[in-house]
Design a protein around this motif. Structure first.
Motif: not given
Lengths: 369, 289
Positions: A73, A87-90, A98, A102, B189, B193, B197-198, B201-202
């Motif tokens: 990062a 990201y499948p949930n977003m 995202f 971060m 992240a 996190t 967050r990743i 939720p799945s």
């Protein structure tokens, strides 16, 4: 010193060395493609640049700062993955923001950048959808959008087009090239597709067996392959490679080739480096487009030589007809103009543009001329 | 090609449905017996009317079982023990599920040397018979001062539950694309996190499977409850046993039936509420591949 420096970097898993000492220096704004077959070490090298894999020995630096021990990062890189890794949930918007979230980017700034990127990639109408509701091409755009918001020093692409169908792949390839020209960001791009490598890159590193086989511009790689692997891997249809014997004919160095009908042909192949190989066998390399029908030969070449050889198969491909004959026991493909009247079984004159021919050592497989 | 006529097909159907209905009745009969007998006065049961509907409908057995029945020495009813079970089961299920998810996350996405061995050992823990750990666990609970308390039971169930919850989540996360974790790493992240967050939720389907499994096991456990609790920390299952086994006075079968239904109700409820996710969760790994 370059913008991105890979300096004697290696990678080992236990006793297995998957990447041998590698030196590549990338200038700012370059588009470097790492190309090679599966398992050649190209993805490993990319992951090392990203910081997802550690460098076993050696060093990788960006803008002169060593990246060993720097977290992914904090390297100011962005990466587009083969599976897009959305990201499948977003929602699409959530996916793009995202990373910025971060990094602690303020909300208004995030909104502004999302709008900017959405505009650039024409994904504005998709922002509220989930990745599962997108087509392959749309996911690809979103993945690029996510990378773009970071305004990275280096973009890393890991086979980004390999999950798309053939037509879309060509379109996206063009888009990536446009994007690079527009933004001028440094890109390192991994692919196993040599066409992608040739069309996109400013420089190519051809990799095999954990070694960089050759590093050069697309033209250098295509016209002057360093060894038989590079010659065979780059280009489609691939370069013809077949054995020939170096002889002296009428005072000129020439290649003696066995034809499919058992006869031999002698083609002048006058390169100073070959005199040392006189009487020995070499591997002759010549691309299909350098073997043509007589009238299709390159008029600017001063070394076109015609050989009568039996035609084995013809493969009309619309714009061209590929004609296959036997030389030195190997199938050799020639590229004729589409309207040449040639049939299987004919003996036909093949024009060899020996200016474009190369020679390899049959043992070491290295280039000799 | 089938040559069966239309009426032939219908006949086959009818036989099939008749058989299914018969099985259904057979399977539901015990529940029927329990429900009807919990709703009639004791006199009707002792008169020999086990299968008949109540002549005189009453909720009194339920009230008695809940608040006034004699459990052990006190006439408290099942209420305090029901509360004990709830206080035990909620944290035990929540913690073992969360820890199992974390274990699964680490074992699949942050692989380290010896990860397979550790997973093997955790898995081994699933299959250690309860009886083997009774004495060491009693000693252990005594040492840390949790003996005879609800929190002691929470601890025991948590330890036993981690094995299965780790197994569930590890296998689920093994199919979860690692590239997503890498993308999140590049996005900046951190460890937790990425988890919150990743991955979480799945994880809906597998979390439901895990919760149902843990809830049922922990709620229904008798051995640990009987071994590690005091009178005031006994779970529902042990209290029900005490109610039914009490040797003083007449056996109030209608109260016993009501108590047994009460003890079974929460697991039933969990199945009904979350059941449709259960099958989906169990299948998820196999379909995604």
């Amino acid at each position: 010193m370059g913008f991105l420096d890979i300096d004697q970097a290696t990678k080992s898993y236990g006793a297995v060395k998957v990447l041998h000492e590698t030196d590549i220096s990338v200038e700012e704004g370059e588009f470097l493609v790492l190309v090679g077959p599966s398992g050649c070490g190209k993805s490993t090298l990319l992951n090392m640049i990203a910081g997802l894999e550690e460098v076993t020995t050696g060093d990788i630096s960006i803008k002169g700062r060593s990246m060993n021990n720097v977290k992914p990062a904090e390297r100011n890189i962005a990466m587009v993955f083969q599976s897009y890794a959305l990201y499948p949930n977003m929602t699409v918007k959530g996916n793009i923001s995202f990373g910025m979230e971060m990094q602690g980017v303020a909300k208004e700034e995030r909104e502004r950048k999302i709008a900017e990127v959405a505009d650039l990639l024409q994904i504005g109408q998709l922002l509220d959808r989930k990745p599962g509701q997108l087509s392959g091409g749309q996911r690809q755009r979103v993945a690029m959008g996510r990378a773009l918001t970071r305004e990275p020093d280096v973009f890393l692409f890991d086979e980004p087009l390999s999950n798309l169908d053939a037509k879309l792949r060509v379109d996206m390839r063009t888009e990536i090239k446009k994007l690079h020209q527009k933004l001028g960001t440094t890109i390192v791009y991994v692919t196993h597709d040599q066409i992608e490598a040739l069309t996109l890159s400013t420089r190519i590193a051809v990799m095999f067996g954990g070694y960089v086989q050759q590093l050069g511009t697309p033209k250098e790689i295509y016209d002057n392959p360093a060894n038989m692997f590079v010659a065979g891997f780059m280009g489609s249809p691939s370069m013809n490679l077949f054995p020939a014997r170096i002889v002296k004919a009428d005072g000129v160095t020439a290649a003696e080739i066995t034809l499919g009908n058992g006869g031999t042909a002698t083609i002048p192949f006058d390169r100073p480096a070959l005199t040392a190989h006189e009487g020995r066998e070499i591997i002759l390399g010549i691309r299909p487009e350098a073997i043509t029908d007589r009238d299709g030969a390159d008029r600017n070449s001063n070394a076109v030589h015609v050989v009568d050889a039996p035609v084995e198969i013809t493969e009309p491909a619309g714009s061209d007809t590929f004609v296959v004959t036997q030389m030195g026991g190997k199938d050799v493909t020639a590229r004729f103009r589409a309207d040449v009247d040639v049939k299987a079984g004919d003996s036909f004159p093949f024009a060899f543009n020996m200016q474009k021919a190369v020679a390899f050592d049959p043992k070491t497989e290295d280039r000799i001329a | 090609m089938t040559t069966a006529t239309k009426s032939g097909v219908n006949m086959g159907r009818m036989v099939l449905y008749a058989a299914l209905v018969l099985f259904c009745i057979y399977y539901l009969l015990p529940l029927y017996v329990m429900v009807v007998n919990s709703l009639k006065p004791l006199s009707e049961i002792t008169a020999g009317g086990m299968m008949s509907l109540p002549g005189d409908w009453t909720l009194a057995p339920w009230a008695t079982a809940w608040s006034t029945a004699q459990i052990g020495v006190d006439a408290t009813g099942l209420k305090p023990y029901f509360v004990n079970s709830l206080v035990m089961v909620v944290p035990a299920v929540a913690l073992s599920t969360i820890l199992g998810a974390l274990n699964g996350y680490v074992l699949t996405k942050w692989e380290f040397k010896g990860a397979t061995l550790i997973f093997g050992l955790i898995l081994f823990g699933c299959f250690i018979p309860f009886q083997m750990v009774l004495i060491p666990m009693a000693r252990m609970l005594g040492l840390v001062g949790l003996a005879g308390s609800v929190w002691g039971l929470v601890f025991v169930h948590l330890v036993y539950g981690i094995g299965f919850s780790t197994l569930y989540f590890r296998n689920y996360y093994a199919a979860f694309p690692t590239e997503l974790v890498r993308a999140a790493q590049i996005d900046g992240a951190g460890f937790f996190t990425i988890f919150w967050r990743i991955l979480l939720p799945s994880s809906g389907p597998i979390a439901v499977v895990c919760i149902i499994w843990q809830f049922t096991n922990i709620w229904n456990d008798f051995l640990f409850g009987a071994s590690f609790s005091d009178f005031d920390s006994q779970p529902m299952t042990v209290a029900l046993n005490n109610l039914v086994q009490s040797s003083t006075g007449v056996k109030e079968y209608n109260v016993h039936f009501a108590g047994a239904i009460m003890a079974a109700l929460p697991t039933l409820l969990v199945y009904i509420v979350a059941g449709r996710y259960f099958v989906r969760g169990l299948m998820a790994g196999s379909v995604k591949g």
